[in-house]
Each structure stands twice: as C-alpha cells, then as structure tokens.
Design a protein around this motif. Structure first.
Motif, mmCIF file in Angstrom:
data_model
loop_
_atom_site.group_PDB
_atom_site.id
_atom_site.type_symbol
_atom_site.label_atom_id
_atom_site.label_comp_id
_atom_site.label_asym_id
_atom_site.label_seq_id
_atom_site.Cartn_x
_atom_site.Cartn_y
_atom_site.Cartn_z
ATOM 1 N N ARG A 163 156.732 88.552 0.958
ATOM 2 C CA ARG A 163 157.821 87.571 0.970
ATOM 3 C C ARG A 163 157.708 86.564 -0.184
ATOM 4 N NH1 ARG A 163 160.618 87.596 5.830
ATOM 5 N NH2 ARG A 163 159.631 88.787 7.515
ATOM 6 N N HIS A 205 156.778 96.386 1.385
ATOM 7 C CA HIS A 205 157.502 96.327 2.653
ATOM 8 C C HIS A 205 157.230 95.049 3.437
ATOM 9 C CE1 HIS A 205 153.544 97.985 3.399
ATOM 10 N NE2 HIS A 205 153.669 97.742 4.693
ATOM 11 N N THR A 206 156.216 94.250 3.043
ATOM 12 C CA THR A 206 155.903 93.020 3.777
ATOM 13 C C THR A 206 155.944 91.764 2.906
ATOM 14 O OG1 THR A 206 153.530 93.335 3.362
ATOM 15 C CG2 THR A 206 154.436 94.248 5.410
ATOM 16 N N ALA A 225 164.406 93.279 -5.301
ATOM 17 C CA ALA A 225 164.303 92.261 -4.251
ATOM 18 C C ALA A 225 165.689 91.757 -3.874
ATOM 19 C CB ALA A 225 163.415 91.110 -4.720
ATOM 20 N N PRO A 236 162.028 94.607 -0.292
ATOM 21 C CA PRO A 236 163.190 94.216 0.516
ATOM 22 C C PRO A 236 163.077 92.842 1.148
ATOM 23 C CG PRO A 236 161.857 95.839 1.679
ATOM 24 C CD PRO A 236 161.308 95.758 0.298
ATOM 25 N N ARG A 237 161.852 92.313 1.338
ATOM 26 C CA ARG A 237 161.681 91.027 2.010
ATOM 27 C C ARG A 237 161.316 89.880 1.062
ATOM 28 N NH1 ARG A 237 158.557 92.322 7.748
ATOM 29 N NH2 ARG A 237 160.021 93.913 8.496
ATOM 30 N N LEU A 238 161.137 90.169 -0.206
ATOM 31 C CA LEU A 238 160.721 89.134 -1.149
ATOM 32 C C LEU A 238 161.803 88.070 -1.279
ATOM 33 C CD1 LEU A 238 158.407 88.382 -3.127
ATOM 34 C CD2 LEU A 238 159.775 89.441 -4.935
ATOM 35 N N SER A 239 161.447 86.814 -0.976
ATOM 36 C CA SER A 239 162.412 85.714 -1.022
ATOM 37 C C SER A 239 162.100 84.696 -2.113
ATOM 38 C CB SER A 239 162.469 85.003 0.333
ATOM 39 O OG SER A 239 161.197 84.468 0.671
ATOM 40 N N HIS A 262 149.314 94.690 3.775
ATOM 41 C CA HIS A 262 150.462 94.223 4.555
ATOM 42 C C HIS A 262 150.653 92.704 4.447
ATOM 43 C CE1 HIS A 262 150.445 98.212 6.416
ATOM 44 N NE2 HIS A 262 149.135 98.047 6.592
ATOM 45 N N SER A 304 166.742 90.278 -1.330
ATOM 46 C CA SER A 304 166.740 89.032 -0.547
ATOM 47 C C SER A 304 166.184 87.856 -1.338
ATOM 48 C CB SER A 304 165.920 89.223 0.735
ATOM 49 O OG SER A 304 166.453 90.252 1.543
ATOM 50 N N PRO A 343 152.143 89.106 3.514
ATOM 51 C CA PRO A 343 153.468 88.562 3.176
ATOM 52 C C PRO A 343 153.432 87.653 1.944
ATOM 53 C CG PRO A 343 152.901 88.173 5.484
ATOM 54 C CD PRO A 343 151.646 88.535 4.773
#
Length: 424
Positions: free
Chosen positions: A102, A99-100, A147, A123-126, A68, A149, A70
């Motif tokens: 970034r 899912h976690t 990704a 979905p959260r990868l910036s 989990h 985002s 980030p």
C-alpha cells in the motif's frame, strides 16, 4: 556488518511470524559516515550465492515473512555526503509484494526494470514516494500505471537519464489527488501531467507551469487553510492557466486567482484562458460553412487602421462610458498588495468571451490594468470581431486613471510630509 544486517532482518521477520503476527512494515534506515559504506551495505555480493542481487531484492525474494508486507520504506542517514545525487542500490519492481503493498517510500534507489520484463501489478498501492532516485520516465509511468489506486505521488530530485531540453514526456496519473514533483536541479525537459483527479500539487524548481483545470473557482483555498495548502514557487517565471469561470462563483474565482500571486512571487508572464470547451471562435462566429464572415473582419480591420483619425474620435470607447461605471471591484483581490504585481509581472494575457461589463472576466482585466505597476503588455482577447466592441479601450482608460491616482497619492503624501516638517 553485511551479515549482521541481513541476519537481524531475517531474525525479526521470523520472530514475528512465529508469534502469529504478520509483518506489516519493513522500514530500513541505513546510517553511515559516507556513501561508500551505505552502498556496501546495500549491495554486498555475499547476500546471495550468485552475487547478483542487492539486499532489498534478496530480502523480498528469500524471506517468506516479507512477501506480504503492506508498507516498505528505505532511507539513508549519511554524515559525509560525497555528491548530492547518487543512487546506492538497485531494486527490481518485480520483486515487490504487489498484491499487498500500500505504501512504497524509497530513497537513492535505481528502479531497475530489465528489458522484456513482465508487467507488474500494484492494485493496492495508494502512496508512492521517490527521493533522489533514478528512473527513466517510461519506467516511472509503468509503475504509476500498475497502481490504479494511487492517490499520493511524491517524486523529488528524480534523475531521468539523458534527456535534452527539447524532450517532452506526458505523465498520466488518472487516480492521483496529491502530487509533489521536483525534478533534479538542472533538469530542463518538459513534463506534461495528466491528472484529472488532482486536488493539490507542488512542482519545485519549475520555471514554467501550464495548468488546465475544470473550473477556476475549484482552485479556491479557504483563507484559514492557506498555510496548509499553498506552496511557494520561488523560481517560477511563467504561469499559464486554462479553465472557465462559471457565473455565480465570482468570489471563489477571485479567491483562486488571488492565491496564485502569493505562490508565485517573481512571476513575469501570466496567461489566463477562461473559455469553456464548448465555445470557440469557429462555433460563435462561423456560419454553416465554417467560414468567418469577411464583412465583419474587414470592417474591424478598417476601424483599427483609422483608430487615430479625427472622424473616429467620437466613436472610440475612450470617449464613451459604455458600462465603464458598472465594472465592479473583486472582493479578495482589490486592495491586495502582491510582490509580483509591484515588481515583476510584465506580461499579462487574458482570453475569454465578453458577455457583459459586469462579468468576472472584465473585472479581472480591470484589476490587472490598475494594479500591475511594471506591466509592459496587457493583451485582452475577448472574442469580439468588431473593433469597437473590444474592451481594450477601457483597459487604456483604467491604466491611465490608476496611474493618475498613484501620482495624486504621491503628491498628497509629499505635501503632508512637508506640512509636518513646517509644524516641527
């Protein structure tokens, strides 16, 4: 050593979990005398009973506390580098905590996507950074597509496999605002970037760049922030810029154009197309049937063929002053001394719709005509079918006047030096 590395990582992750503190970052820096040692640490077969997984794949799959995280960073500090480009381990994107996650920062990694693998989701990868990695372009595109985002993409020295110079690839980056792209040295294939939200970019090692923007003035950089936002493309030889310049933003558009010679000090070819998407030759000059009136074209061709004849001399714009005195200088450009204009820029092409002598496009044409000292070709396509309406006659006059002015300054400088010598 391999046992110690894995045991230490598992111990630290478990310790954090027991203290009710979730692991938020896995940062692995492998230091070694040579790449063989680092490769052994990352790929030793004792990581798993089947011997089929590298250290990273094993940890991310087998350690619950790391499922989990980030942020994931993997780097290497090698004293004796055997080769400039060598990957040290494989990573299956399917094992990432999708899912976690970034931030993903990987060095010397092969992104190993097995054939027929299920689609990944990040979905959260910036932020994504790949340094000296290996990945087919289609797999890199798959990672970006997973990704939605993603805002920051940094790809440096990426080895894309056996691609020829004729191969082209379109990289779609719909959400990326900051992009740095530096393919491995020697890479000669073309990459087209589709990034509608892009705000800053840096393409190292590029020889030619084609840039399409919503507006030229939108590229302007504040003078005080140039050192932060402007990069230098030392090897760039050709730049094509496609984007309209809107009325009322002359200063911003001039500032944007002024920044490009600073970024491209040895550029040879510079093409600028300043036409809005809603305008074109067919819509402006075509009749309802879609055909260009032959009479206009025939007259223009006839005038062009007789351009040096005696009867044409009184009609030439060269002998008239239709708006010549109205063409103003451009603040932010006029008076600037750029290395490429002084020593390298030989071919300039401007394409726009001529609306008036006071337009930004005409002023820009005048600037290039007067300031490119080694210019061989200045091609102006102003959308006019009538030969007498083109501004090319003004271009010849601007260049001749600028050349005469430089000669006069040279003579005055020589005369002043001689006078100072006589006084002494």
């Amino acid at each position: 050593m391999p046992f110690e590395v894995r045991d230490r990582l598992i111990h630290d992750a478990g310790h954090a979990t027991r203290r009710c503190r979730p692991v938020t970052k896995l940062s692995l820096l492998v230091k070694g005398h040579d790449e063989t040692f680092c490769c052994g640490v990352m790929n030793n077969s004792i990581w798993t009973t089947d011997g089929g997984r590298s250290l990273m794949n094993s940890l991310l799959l087998d350690v619950p506390a790391l499922r989990h995280i980030p942020e994931l960073r993997v780097g290497f500090d090698v004293v004796d580098r055997e080769r400039e480009l060598i990957v040290l381990y494989n990573l299956d994107p399917a094992v990432l905590p999708g899912h976690t996650l970034r931030v993903l920062d990987l060095t010397r990694c092969t992104l190993d996507v097995p054939p027929g693998a299920a689609a990944i989701s990040l979905p959260r990868l910036s932020a994504l950074r790949l340094h000296k990695c290996s990945s087919p372009m289609k797999d890199l595109q798959g990672l970006i597509h997973a990704a939605p985002s993603l805002g920051s993409l940094h790809v440096e020295d990426l080895f894309c496999g056996n691609m020829s110079r004729a191969d082209r690839f379109v990289l779609h980056c719909p959400s990326v605002t900051t992009l740095a792209l530096a393919p491995a040295l020697g890479t000669r294939h073309a990459i087209e970037i589709d990034a509608p939200c892009l705000r800053s970019f840096n393409f190292q090692h590029a020889k030619a760049i084609k840039l399409k923007v919503p507006s030229i003035e939108g590229m302007a950089v504040d003078k005080d922030a140039e050192h932060e936002h402007l990069a230098t493309f030392h090897g760039l030889e050709r730049l094509e810029l496609d984007g309209p310049s809107h009325p009322g933003h002359r200063d911003e558009a001039a500032a944007a154009i002024a920044s490009l010679p600073q970024c491209c000090p040895v550029i040879h070819d510079f093409h600028i197309r300043m036409i809005a998407e809603t305008w074109g030759y067919r819509t402006r000059f075509a009749d309802e049937s879609g055909a260009v009136p032959l009479s206009d074209l025939d007259v223009s061709m006839d005038l062009f063929e007789r351009r040096y004849s005696k009867e044409m001399a009184p009609l030439m714009l060269l002998d008239r002053d239709d708006g010549f005195s109205q063409v103003a200088d451009l603040p932010g450009l006029t008076g600037c001394r750029f290395n490429c204009l002084q020593n390298h820029l030989k071919n300039v092409k401007l394409q726009f719709e001529l609306k008036g002598w006071d337009s930004f496009e005409v002023c820009l044409a005048k600037f290039f005509a007067e300031n490119c000292k080694v210019l061989k070709v200045l091609q102006i396509d102003d959308g006019k079918l009538n030969y007498l309406s083109h501004i090319n006659w003004m271009v010849h006059r601007w260049r001749a006047n600028a050349l005469e002015q430089r000669k006069r300054i040279g003579r005055d400088s020589t005369h002043a030096s001689e006078q100072r010598g006589e006084r002494k």
